[in-house]
Design a protein around this motif. Structure first.
Motif, PDB file in Angstrom:
ATOM      1  N   ALA A 241      38.005  42.696  38.003  1.00 57.05           N
ATOM      2  CA  ALA A 241      37.243  43.284  36.905  1.00 57.05           C
ATOM      3  C   ALA A 241      35.861  43.679  37.390  1.00 57.05           C
ATOM      4  N   VAL A 242      35.332  44.736  36.810  1.00 58.04           N
ATOM      5  CA  VAL A 242      33.967  45.180  37.062  1.00 58.04           C
ATOM      6  C   VAL A 242      33.264  45.237  35.710  1.00 58.04           C
ATOM      7  N   VAL A 243      32.125  44.570  35.610  1.00 63.86           N
ATOM      8  CA  VAL A 243      31.387  44.494  34.354  1.00 63.86           C
ATOM      9  C   VAL A 243      30.011  45.121  34.551  1.00 63.86           C
ATOM     10  N   ARG A 244      29.664  46.068  33.680  1.00 63.90           N
ATOM     11  CA  ARG A 244      28.361  46.728  33.756  1.00 63.90           C
ATOM     12  C   ARG A 244      27.481  46.205  32.616  1.00 63.90           C
ATOM     13  N   GLY A 306      34.195  50.285  36.403  1.00 58.36           N
ATOM     14  CA  GLY A 306      34.975  50.345  37.629  1.00 58.36           C
ATOM     15  C   GLY A 306      35.983  51.476  37.600  1.00 58.36           C
ATOM     16  N   LYS A 307      36.496  51.796  38.791  1.00 54.99           N
ATOM     17  CA  LYS A 307      37.417  52.927  38.949  1.00 54.99           C
ATOM     18  C   LYS A 307      38.888  52.541  38.882  1.00 54.99           C
ATOM     19  N   LEU A 308      39.201  51.255  39.022  1.00 57.66           N
ATOM     20  CA  LEU A 308      40.606  50.858  39.015  1.00 57.66           C
ATOM     21  C   LEU A 308      41.196  51.009  37.623  1.00 57.66           C
ATOM     22  N   PRO A 309      42.383  51.595  37.511  1.00 55.53           N
ATOM     23  CA  PRO A 309      43.016  51.731  36.198  1.00 55.53           C
ATOM     24  C   PRO A 309      43.452  50.371  35.673  1.00 55.53           C
ATOM     25  N   SER A 368      31.929  32.434  47.043  1.00 55.11           N
ATOM     26  CA  SER A 368      33.362  32.365  47.285  1.00 55.11           C
ATOM     27  C   SER A 368      33.915  33.724  47.639  1.00 55.11           C
ATOM     28  N   GLY A 369      34.853  33.751  48.566  1.00 55.69           N
ATOM     29  CA  GLY A 369      35.385  35.017  49.024  1.00 55.69           C
ATOM     30  C   GLY A 369      36.578  35.449  48.227  1.00 55.69           C
ATOM     31  N   SER A 370      37.175  36.503  48.672  1.00 60.70           N
ATOM     32  CA  SER A 370      38.268  37.061  47.904  1.00 60.70           C
ATOM     33  C   SER A 370      39.590  36.690  48.500  1.00 60.70           C
ATOM     34  N   GLY A 371      40.610  36.617  47.650  1.00 59.57           N
ATOM     35  CA  GLY A 371      41.971  36.483  48.114  1.00 59.57           C
ATOM     36  C   GLY A 371      42.528  37.868  48.337  1.00 59.57           C
ATOM     37  N   THR A 372      43.806  37.948  48.539  1.00 61.43           N
ATOM     38  CA  THR A 372      44.426  39.222  48.747  1.00 61.43           C
ATOM     39  C   THR A 372      45.614  39.331  47.843  1.00 61.43           C
ATOM     40  N   GLY A 373      45.787  40.442  47.266  1.00 59.71           N
ATOM     41  CA  GLY A 373      46.865  40.599  46.333  1.00 59.71           C
ATOM     42  C   GLY A 373      47.319  42.023  46.312  1.00 59.71           C
ATOM     43  N   ALA A 374      48.152  42.321  45.358  1.00 60.98           N
ATOM     44  CA  ALA A 374      48.640  43.660  45.271  1.00 60.98           C
ATOM     45  C   ALA A 374      49.181  43.890  43.902  1.00 60.98           C
ATOM     46  N   THR A 375      49.408  45.156  43.609  1.00 62.79           N
ATOM     47  CA  THR A 375      50.024  45.495  42.355  1.00 62.79           C
ATOM     48  C   THR A 375      51.145  46.465  42.626  1.00 62.79           C
ATOM     49  N   GLY A 376      51.903  46.778  41.589  1.00 66.01           N
ATOM     50  CA  GLY A 376      53.159  47.467  41.734  1.00 66.01           C
ATOM     51  C   GLY A 376      53.176  48.568  42.755  1.00 66.01           C
ATOM     52  N   THR A 384      53.981  46.374  58.064  1.00 68.83           N
ATOM     53  CA  THR A 384      53.188  46.892  56.966  1.00 68.83           C
ATOM     54  C   THR A 384      53.956  46.785  55.675  1.00 68.83           C
ATOM     55  N   GLY A 385      53.302  46.248  54.629  1.00 66.81           N
ATOM     56  CA  GLY A 385      53.856  46.252  53.285  1.00 66.81           C
ATOM     57  C   GLY A 385      52.998  47.168  52.455  1.00 66.81           C
ATOM     58  N   THR A 386      53.433  47.501  51.242  1.00 67.00           N
ATOM     59  CA  THR A 386      52.645  48.399  50.429  1.00 67.00           C
ATOM     60  C   THR A 386      52.414  47.822  49.066  1.00 67.00           C
ATOM     61  N   THR A 387      51.330  48.270  48.441  1.00 68.92           N
ATOM     62  CA  THR A 387      51.016  47.849  47.090  1.00 68.92           C
ATOM     63  C   THR A 387      50.701  49.076  46.268  1.00 68.92           C
ATOM     64  N   GLY A 388      50.606  48.901  44.944  1.00 71.06           N
ATOM     65  CA  GLY A 388      50.587  50.054  44.079  1.00 71.06           C
ATOM     66  C   GLY A 388      49.244  50.588  43.675  1.00 71.06           C
ATOM     67  N   LEU A 389      48.367  49.802  43.068  1.00 73.03           N
ATOM     68  CA  LEU A 389      47.098  50.339  42.609  1.00 73.03           C
ATOM     69  C   LEU A 389      46.239  50.739  43.791  1.00 73.03           C
TER      70      LEU A 389
END
Length: 433
Positions: A241-244, A306-309, A368-376, A384-389
């Motif tokens: 999330a991005v909060v302004r 933020g720009k992420l849908p 604290s740092g970030s984890g890694t994840g993915a979406t559809g 190499t694997g792929t993620t959606g967003l």
């Protein structure tokens, strides 16, 4: 969980740009090495979309022995993120679950040993597909499958709990096309990352505040981001999330919240400490504002940005909130405003996402740092694997301009989901969102 001296070779999920995960076995030969070693190669595994929370999921898995000789044994590993669960553990497998802590989202791991000959040039499959349950909070999840033709090397993992269900076996698939000889990775193993997308929603929302004070006073401001669920959200190396936050006129920031940067014009953009947010988790942003002068009707705002849908967020009425300011002698700001705490008092967020003011991020002042994840999205076997967003990453900074949002002191991160351990190294290079 008890350490074991006999584990596996940890496979690292190295987060690059959104849309790709590069996995690399520890100690593997260079990718460009000549004469690749014979080994085992997984068949293609398609991404899985549209599963329903609470349903069962079966994932067929196949592979080929691309070497010149039969193998006496093979080992397979099945890792899932917290929205999925293994429904049973065969007696030739072991399972262990990791709870969310530090940089790690919760996950579950299954490691199986198949003590039977595997002939070269023949496609093998599990006699029954991998069985998973789609949990109620599933939204964007990952399944990683790995296979080895030699006994995995211990990397200081944890001892899985042996299964009690009937052992699962391998069966030949003579009608399937085998992988080409010599197409195995240099270390003789293979892996695939598969996106699993559920038909679910997650309600991202923000909470404003009402402040009171006189000219010259410094008052606390607390605003919140919350994922009201029901789904959890896992992003690929960026803040979920991005909060302004726009401060009321007539004020200046005496102390900024963690995970935030100044955009200028009394506006701050804030992220989270991790790349996921659990259902009912979130982040609290604590500022200190100095009231410099009385401005009648002064009002600030909080908004998701933020720009992420966010196709999963179907409720947009709670995406914005007001910051109301009553200055002694200047008259009230008027209006009921948004929910919040008078004076902005309250505690910083924390935890692993079990409370509405907590979340998957760290306290607002931590690094604290970030984890890694993915979406559809789609999946590939190999390195190499792929993620959606799609996005362009990000890492926290105290200054800057434009829409680049930092993600805490995080970069070059690796997420190792394996039978022995799930490890995350912080990203410490800039990743733009």
């Amino acid at each position: 969980m008890t350490p074991t001296s006999h584990g596996h070779r940890a496979l690292r999920w190295t987060a690059g740009t959104v849309g790709a995960l590069a996995l690399m076995a520890l100690g593997a030969a260079p990718a460009g090495a000549a004469d690749p070693a014979p080994g085992v190669v997984l068949g293609k595994i398609a991404p899985i979309d549209g599963v329903k929370p609470g349903s069962a999921l079966s994932v067929p898995i196949s592979f080929t022995n691309t070497g010149p000789a039969a193998l006496d044994k093979v080992w397979m590993e099945f890792d899932v993120t917290r929205g999925l669960s293994h429904t049973e553990v065969p007696s030739n497998c072991g399972r262990w679950d990791g709870q969310a802590h530090d940089d790690l989202p919760a996950f579950s791991n299954l490691l199986c040993e198949f003590d039977q000959p595997v002939r070269p040039g023949v496609v093998y499959a599990l006699e029954k597909p991998v069985a998973l349950k789609v949990l109620d909070h599933s939204l964007y999840d990952l399944l990683r499958v790995a296979i080895w033709g030699t006994e995995p090397v211990s990397e200081g993992g944890f001892e899985p709990i042996p299964g009690t269900a009937p052992a699962v076996k391998l069966v030949e698939r003579p009608d399937d096309t085998p992988a080409a000889p010599g197409s195995a990775r240099p270390d003789g193993g293979d892996f695939a990352t598969v996106d699993v997308t559920a038909e679910n929603t997650a309600d991202f929302q923000v909470t404003g505040a009402r402040l009171e004070g006189g000219v010259g006073d410094t008052v606390p401001l607390e605003v919140k981001f919350t994922n009201a669920g029901p789904g959890w959200v896992l992003r690929d190396g960026v803040s979920p999330a991005v909060v302004r936050i726009k401060m009321p006129a007539g004020t200046s920031v005496a102390k900024s919240a963690g995970f935030c940067r100044n955009l200028g014009s009394a506006t701050y953009e804030c992220g989270m400490g991790d790349s996921w947010v659990d259902e009912h988790g979130g982040q609290t942003y604590d500022f200190k504002l100095r009231i410099d002068k009385a401005v009648p009707g002064a009002k600030g705002s909080v908004a998701l940005a933020g720009k992420l849908p966010r196709p999963f967020d179907t409720v947009r009425s709670n995406d914005t909130a007001d910051i109301l300011l009553d200055v002694a002698g200047a008259g009230a700001t008027g209006g009921s405003g948004s929910t919040g705490t008078t004076g902005g008092s309250g505690t910083a967020s924390g935890g692993s996402g079990t409370a509405s003011t907590g979340g998957s991020g760290s306290t607002s002042g931590s690094t604290s740092g970030s984890g890694t994840g993915a979406t559809g999205g789609s999946s590939t076997t190999g390195s190499t694997g792929t993620t959606g967003l799609s996005s362009t990453g990000g890492a926290l900074a105290s200054t800057g301009s434009g829409s680049v949002l930092p993600l805490t002191a995080a970069a070059a991160g690796t997420l190792a989901l394996g039978a022995g351990a799930l490890l995350v190294a912080r990203r410490r290079a800039d990743r733009q969102r």
